[in-house]
Design a protein around this motif. Structure first.
Motif, PDB file in Angstrom:
ATOM      1  N   ARG A 104      44.907  65.014   8.282  1.00 35.61           N
ATOM      2  CA  ARG A 104      44.533  63.647   9.017  1.00 35.61           C
ATOM      3  C   ARG A 104      43.170  63.642   9.814  1.00 35.61           C
ATOM      4  O   ARG A 104      42.422  62.876   9.896  1.00 35.61           O
ATOM      5  CB  ARG A 104      45.432  62.914   9.638  1.00 35.61           C
ATOM      6  N   ARG A 105      43.336  64.839  10.539  1.00 32.01           N
ATOM      7  CA  ARG A 105      42.118  65.153  11.615  1.00 32.01           C
ATOM      8  C   ARG A 105      40.725  65.345  10.801  1.00 32.01           C
ATOM      9  O   ARG A 105      39.854  64.767  10.955  1.00 32.01           O
ATOM     10  CB  ARG A 105      42.443  66.413  12.622  1.00 32.01           C
TER      11      ARG A 105
ATOM     12  N   LEU B 251      55.412  59.340  23.419  1.00 30.41           N
ATOM     13  CA  LEU B 251      53.975  59.720  23.080  1.00 30.41           C
ATOM     14  C   LEU B 251      53.884  59.931  21.446  1.00 30.41           C
ATOM     15  O   LEU B 251      54.994  60.144  21.019  1.00 30.41           O
ATOM     16  CB  LEU B 251      53.807  61.166  23.532  1.00 30.41           C
ATOM     17  N   ARG B 252      52.699  59.669  20.943  1.00 25.85           N
ATOM     18  CA  ARG B 252      52.433  59.722  19.556  1.00 25.85           C
ATOM     19  C   ARG B 252      52.179  61.212  19.316  1.00 25.85           C
ATOM     20  O   ARG B 252      51.816  62.077  20.022  1.00 25.85           O
ATOM     21  CB  ARG B 252      51.325  59.225  19.041  1.00 25.85           C
ATOM     22  N   PRO B 253      52.852  61.821  18.186  1.00 25.67           N
ATOM     23  CA  PRO B 253      52.755  63.172  17.930  1.00 25.67           C
ATOM     24  C   PRO B 253      51.430  63.427  17.449  1.00 25.67           C
ATOM     25  O   PRO B 253      50.524  62.505  17.094  1.00 25.67           O
ATOM     26  CB  PRO B 253      53.612  63.460  16.649  1.00 25.67           C
ATOM     27  N   PRO B 254      50.764  64.647  17.867  1.00 30.41           N
ATOM     28  CA  PRO B 254      49.455  64.794  17.295  1.00 30.41           C
ATOM     29  C   PRO B 254      49.191  64.824  15.730  1.00 30.41           C
ATOM     30  O   PRO B 254      50.233  64.883  14.831  1.00 30.41           O
ATOM     31  CB  PRO B 254      49.331  66.324  17.616  1.00 30.41           C
ATOM     32  N   LEU B 255      47.857  64.378  15.485  1.00 29.36           N
ATOM     33  CA  LEU B 255      47.563  64.225  13.845  1.00 29.36           C
ATOM     34  C   LEU B 255      47.684  65.594  13.364  1.00 29.36           C
ATOM     35  O   LEU B 255      47.298  66.395  13.994  1.00 29.36           O
ATOM     36  CB  LEU B 255      46.064  63.604  13.892  1.00 29.36           C
ATOM     37  N   SER B 256      47.962  65.602  11.977  1.00 33.02           N
ATOM     38  CA  SER B 256      48.077  66.577  11.281  1.00 33.02           C
ATOM     39  C   SER B 256      46.648  67.136  10.899  1.00 33.02           C
ATOM     40  O   SER B 256      45.644  66.260  11.002  1.00 33.02           O
ATOM     41  CB  SER B 256      48.930  66.609   9.840  1.00 33.02           C
ATOM     42  N   TRP B 257      46.463  68.421  10.577  1.00 33.09           N
ATOM     43  CA  TRP B 257      45.070  68.980  10.275  1.00 33.09           C
ATOM     44  C   TRP B 257      44.499  67.920   9.018  1.00 33.09           C
ATOM     45  O   TRP B 257      43.283  68.004   8.926  1.00 33.09           O
ATOM     46  CB  TRP B 257      45.236  70.478  10.035  1.00 33.09           C
TER      47      TRP B 257
END
Length: 77
Positions: A55-56, A47-53
């Motif tokens: 990048r969001r 799974l891809r790690p969640p985007l950092s804030w």
């Protein structure tokens, strides 16, 4: 990361590749496939790690008008 065969050299044949993977042109028997599944697990991508804030935020600003994010960037901290 789990086990993975080495990349074949450009001169290797299909038969050599099948031998290295311990299989044949017709694939695996059901029992062999079940044994490999137990040994190596599901054949899935990580799974891809969640985007950092940051990048969001950049993605959100890229999809909206520049004015909706410009105030945030200039606000005092």
């Amino acid at each position: 990361m789990g086990w993975a065969p080495e990349a074949p050299s450009t001169g290797s044949s299909r038969l050599e590749l099948l031998r290295r993977l311990d299989t044949g042109p017709r694939g695996l028997l059901e029992s062999e496939a079940e044994a490999r599944l137990r040994l190596h697990g599901e054949n899935t991508l990580p799974l891809r790690p969640p985007l950092s804030w940051p990048r969001r935020l950049a993605a959100a600003c890229a999809t909206r008008s520049r004015w909706s994010c410009s105030g945030w960037a200039r606000s005092p901290r």
